[in-house]
Design a protein around this motif. Structure first.
Motif, PDB file in Angstrom:
ATOM      1  N   GLU A  83      24.518   2.228 -17.959  1.00  0.00           N
ATOM      2  CA  GLU A  83      25.102   1.146 -18.749  1.00  0.00           C
ATOM      3  C   GLU A  83      24.098   0.630 -19.773  1.00  0.00           C
ATOM      4  O   GLU A  83      24.458   0.279 -20.901  1.00  0.00           O
ATOM      5  N   ASP A  86      24.037   3.173 -22.603  1.00  0.00           N
ATOM      6  CA  ASP A  86      25.281   3.105 -23.373  1.00  0.00           C
ATOM      7  C   ASP A  86      25.303   1.886 -24.285  1.00  0.00           C
ATOM      8  O   ASP A  86      25.722   1.957 -25.445  1.00  0.00           O
ATOM      9  N   SER A  87      24.830   0.753 -23.770  1.00  0.00           N
ATOM     10  CA  SER A  87      24.847  -0.473 -24.560  1.00  0.00           C
ATOM     11  C   SER A  87      23.874  -0.385 -25.737  1.00  0.00           C
ATOM     12  O   SER A  87      24.188  -0.806 -26.856  1.00  0.00           O
ATOM     13  N   ALA A  90      25.306   1.911 -28.354  1.00  0.00           N
ATOM     14  CA  ALA A  90      26.418   1.263 -29.040  1.00  0.00           C
ATOM     15  C   ALA A  90      25.910   0.287 -30.095  1.00  0.00           C
ATOM     16  O   ALA A  90      26.480   0.191 -31.196  1.00  0.00           O
ATOM     17  N   THR A  91      24.830  -0.432 -29.785  1.00  0.00           N
ATOM     18  CA  THR A  91      24.256  -1.379 -30.743  1.00  0.00           C
ATOM     19  C   THR A  91      23.809  -0.658 -32.013  1.00  0.00           C
ATOM     20  O   THR A  91      24.089  -1.108 -33.131  1.00  0.00           O
ATOM     21  N   ASN A  93      24.754   2.425 -33.013  1.00  0.00           N
ATOM     22  CA  ASN A  93      25.892   3.084 -33.651  1.00  0.00           C
ATOM     23  C   ASN A  93      26.731   2.117 -34.474  1.00  0.00           C
ATOM     24  O   ASN A  93      27.222   2.468 -35.559  1.00  0.00           O
ATOM     25  N   GLU A  94      26.892   0.898 -33.981  1.00  0.00           N
ATOM     26  CA  GLU A  94      27.679  -0.089 -34.710  1.00  0.00           C
ATOM     27  C   GLU A  94      26.971  -0.567 -35.971  1.00  0.00           C
ATOM     28  O   GLU A  94      27.628  -1.029 -36.917  1.00  0.00           O
ATOM     29  N   THR A  99      25.347   8.420 -35.451  1.00  0.00           N
ATOM     30  CA  THR A  99      25.977   8.238 -34.146  1.00  0.00           C
ATOM     31  C   THR A  99      25.186   8.937 -33.056  1.00  0.00           C
ATOM     32  O   THR A  99      25.064  10.168 -33.041  1.00  0.00           O
ATOM     33  N   GLU A 101      25.029  10.092 -29.255  1.00  0.00           N
ATOM     34  CA  GLU A 101      26.049  10.448 -28.259  1.00  0.00           C
ATOM     35  C   GLU A 101      25.399  11.105 -27.047  1.00  0.00           C
ATOM     36  O   GLU A 101      24.735  12.140 -27.180  1.00  0.00           O
TER      37      GLU A 101
END
Length: 226
Positions: A83, A86-87, A90-91, A93-94, A99, A101
Motif C-alpha cells: 500500500e 502504491d500510494s 500514485a502521487t 503519477n498524478e 506513469t 507501474e
C-alpha cells in the motif's frame, strides 16, 4: 536535527550508431555517486534542478509519457509496504505524465549497475549498500543511454534504508521519502529551496511543492518536444 537525503545516480552511457536497438554487451557502465548538494549546478529553474544533463543542457529523463515498469523486492520492507508503494507511485503519477507501474515482485538485489528493464524498488542497509551509511533516508536514480538523438533513461533504482526507525524524519513519513527518490528516477536533483520535497535537507515538507511540480513539468516538456 535535519535529515539529509542523498541520491545515488547510476549512469549507463553508450553509443547508438544507426539502429535504435542497443546491445548491452557493448555498453560501458559507470557508477557515479552524487554528493549531498544539488543536482547539476545551474540546471533547472526556480525551485528545482536536474539530476543529470546532456552536453547541451537538456535534462536526462524518460521518453514522452513513458510507462515505467517497477519491480518490488519486499525483503526488509515494512508492514503494509504494498500500500505504501502504491500510494507513492500514485502521487507521482498524478503529478506528471510519466506513469510508474508495478509489474510484480522479485528477489533481485542488483541495486547498482543495472541493465535496461524495470526499476528496482527495495529496502537495504549500509552493509549491502554502503552509500546508505549515515543519515541517509534512501537512494534513487536512473540509468540512461546516450546516442545521436540525445539521452533517455532505461532503468533505475530506489532503495530505502532499513536501519532508520519509522518516523525518524520529524513529520516526514516513508511515503514522502519514496516520492522523493522516485522523482530522482524521473530526473530531478536536489534544490536549495527548503519548501520543496526535493530539498537535500528535510525541513518538514511532506508534499510536492511548487518547485517540484515545475520541475516535473519541465521534464515533460523536454521529453515530449519534437
Amino acid at each position: 536535527m535535519l535529515a539529509t537525503m542523498v541520491i545515488l545516480a547510476m549512469v549507463i552511457t553508450g553509443v547508438i550508431a544507426v539502429s535504435p536497438v542497443v546491445d548491452f554487451g557493448d555498453v560501458r557502465r559507470t557508477v557515479l555517486t552524487h554528493d549531498r548538494l544539488d543536482g547539476v549546478p545551474g540546471s533547472g529553474g526556480e525551485g528545482y534542478s536536474y539530476l543529470a544533463t546532456t552536453p547541451g543542457g537538456a535534462p536526462v529523463t524518460w521518453t514522452c509519457e513513458a510507462v515505467i515498469e517497477v519491480e518490488v523486492n519486499p525483503q526488509g520492507a515494512p508492514e503494509g509496504y504494498a500500500e505504501l508503494v502504491d500510494s507513492a507511485l500514485a502521487t507521482v503519477n498524478e503529478a506528471s505524465s510519466f506513469t510508474f507501474e508495478v509489474v510484480g515482485e522479485t528477489d533481485d538485489r542488483t541495486f547498482l549497475d543495472r541493465g535496461a528493464g524495470p526499476v528496482l524498488l527495495g529496502w537495504a542497509d549500509e552493509e549491502e549498500v554502503p552509500d546508505l551509511a549515515g543519515p541517509v533516508a534512501g537512494l534513487g536514480g536512473a540509468s540512461y543511454l546516450t546516442g545521436p538523438r540525445g539521452a533517455r533513461s532505461v532503468t533505475g533504482t530506489v532503495v530505502i534504508d532499513t536501519d532508520l526507525p519509522r518516523g525518524w524524519f520529524r513529520g516526514m513519513d516513508e511515503e514522502a521519502v519514496l516520492v522523493h527518490e522516485l522523482l530522482h528516477v524521473l530526473g530531478l536533483g536536489h534544490t536549495e529551496e527548503s519548501g520543496q520535497l526535493m530539498a537535500a535537507q528535510h525541513h518538514g515538507q511532506s508534499e510536492l511543492g511548487e518547485g517540484d511540480l515545475a520541475g516535473l513539468a519541465a521534464l515533460e516538456r523536454h521529453a515530449c518536444r519534437p
